[in-house]
Write an enzyme that holds these catalytic residues in place. Sequence first.
Site, PDB file in Angstrom:
ATOM      1  N   HIS A 101       0.819  -1.157   0.060  1.00  0.00           N
ATOM      2  CA  HIS A 101      -0.278   0.272  -0.283  1.00  0.00           C
ATOM      3  C   HIS A 101       0.936   1.207   0.142  1.00  0.00           C
ATOM      4  O   HIS A 101       2.005   1.519   0.508  1.00  0.00           O
ATOM      5  CB  HIS A 101      -0.467   0.163   1.080  1.00  0.00           C
ATOM      6  CG  HIS A 101      -1.502   1.218   1.628  1.00  0.00           C
ATOM      7  ND1 HIS A 101      -1.246   2.293   2.398  1.00  0.00           N
ATOM      8  CD2 HIS A 101      -2.765   1.993   0.817  1.00  0.00           C
ATOM      9  CE1 HIS A 101      -2.243   3.528   2.024  1.00  0.00           C
ATOM     10  NE2 HIS A 101      -2.750   3.234   1.536  1.00  0.00           N
ATOM     11  N   SER A 102       0.650   2.505  -0.918  1.00  0.00           N
ATOM     12  CA  SER A 102       1.434   3.320  -0.832  1.00  0.00           C
ATOM     13  C   SER A 102       2.482   3.053  -1.268  1.00  0.00           C
ATOM     14  O   SER A 102       3.257   2.730  -2.035  1.00  0.00           O
ATOM     15  CB  SER A 102       0.863   4.264   0.468  1.00  0.00           C
ATOM     16  OG  SER A 102       1.242   5.648   0.033  1.00  0.00           O
ATOM     17  N   LEU A 103       3.244   3.510  -0.174  1.00  0.00           N
ATOM     18  CA  LEU A 103       5.172   3.574  -0.115  1.00  0.00           C
ATOM     19  C   LEU A 103       5.394   2.223  -0.362  1.00  0.00           C
ATOM     20  O   LEU A 103       6.044   1.317  -1.113  1.00  0.00           O
ATOM     21  CB  LEU A 103       6.278   4.236   1.344  1.00  0.00           C
ATOM     22  CG  LEU A 103       7.056   3.248   1.123  1.00  0.00           C
ATOM     23  CD1 LEU A 103       8.012   4.337   0.405  1.00  0.00           C
ATOM     24  CD2 LEU A 103       8.164   3.895   2.951  1.00  0.00           C
ATOM     25  N   ALA A 105       3.378   0.216  -1.892  1.00  0.00           N
ATOM     26  CA  ALA A 105       3.192  -0.686  -3.428  1.00  0.00           C
ATOM     27  C   ALA A 105       3.965   0.062  -3.898  1.00  0.00           C
ATOM     28  O   ALA A 105       4.654  -0.534  -4.890  1.00  0.00           O
ATOM     29  CB  ALA A 105       1.735   0.713  -3.650  1.00  0.00           C
ATOM     30  N   HIS A 264      -8.056   7.289   1.109  1.00  0.00           N
ATOM     31  CA  HIS A 264      -6.375   6.370   0.470  1.00  0.00           C
ATOM     32  C   HIS A 264      -6.395   5.331   1.143  1.00  0.00           C
ATOM     33  O   HIS A 264      -5.142   4.298   0.809  1.00  0.00           O
ATOM     34  CB  HIS A 264      -5.033   7.201   1.136  1.00  0.00           C
ATOM     35  CG  HIS A 264      -3.468   7.370   0.193  1.00  0.00           C
ATOM     36  ND1 HIS A 264      -3.609   6.528  -0.572  1.00  0.00           N
ATOM     37  CD2 HIS A 264      -3.306   7.285   1.279  1.00  0.00           C
ATOM     38  CE1 HIS A 264      -2.072   6.189  -0.387  1.00  0.00           C
ATOM     39  NE2 HIS A 264      -1.863   6.618   0.581  1.00  0.00           N
TER      40      HIS A 264
END
Length: 289
Positions: A101-103, A105, A264
């Site tokens: 997820h996010s970073l 990802a 998010h």
Amino acid sequence: MPDTPQAMTIETPTLTVAARVWGPADGAPVLALHGWLDNAATWDGVAPLLSGLRLVCVDMPGHGLSQHVSPGQTYAFVDTVARIHEVTVALGWTKFGVLGHSLGAAVASVLAGTFPERVQRLAVVEGLGPVAEEPKHAAERLARSLTLEHEKRGRGSALYPTVEHAQRRLEIAMAGLTPQSAATLCARGVKEVEGGFTWRSDPRLRLPSRMRLTEAQVLTFLRNISCPTLVVRASDGHPFMPKAHSERLGAVPHARVVEHPGGHHLHLDTPQAVAADIQEHFAPLGGPR
């Protein structure tokens, strides 16, 4: 999966990494990576809805219960990729899936492009590759980063009178995060110290990067991904530059995109739909072995 995860400590050549592990020991191995300043608990909503996987949700270095890097070292993006690679080696995994997820990802994407022969399936939530920057900004970025490193050396994190104050601060900082999700992250991300409560994460994580990859470099990693890739987006998530995001999606040979309502942290706020996508995507890896 069981509702209660197991605690795991992973010793790598450079750091001790903490993890929450879900599923049977003989399940299909999947490494789960959280976002910037989050921790392994970010998957607490999704993990119990999955089956047949050995889901190892790590606190990335400097986050949660994992060790902080030594003085003089940084959390440069490529170094984070290297440290996560060390985790997979320490686990003894030769082939595995990665969820981020996010970073997380971004790290997962580059890891899959660096070792395409090892990563069998990739799923990313609200992210695909790291933030990139044009080369012309390199000198300015390095100067700003080094200046702030010097100015903030030795400073700790903010102090709060109660855990609830820290939780409220997290809700404000991450607009759209539900109170329940904030409480989940704070349970693992906050510690009691003299005078109140503070974040477990290394304050150096908040410093600006010394250097960023260029978009051309990011696309090179993405083009090298060989496994089936699931990209999960939130309808009200982080904004993506349409042209750049389209090019990134086009660079991944076997990418499938799904979008769900939410912000998010949709995987933590409303995990059911995201968990169903993840279960379907990783199912070909097989169940318990």
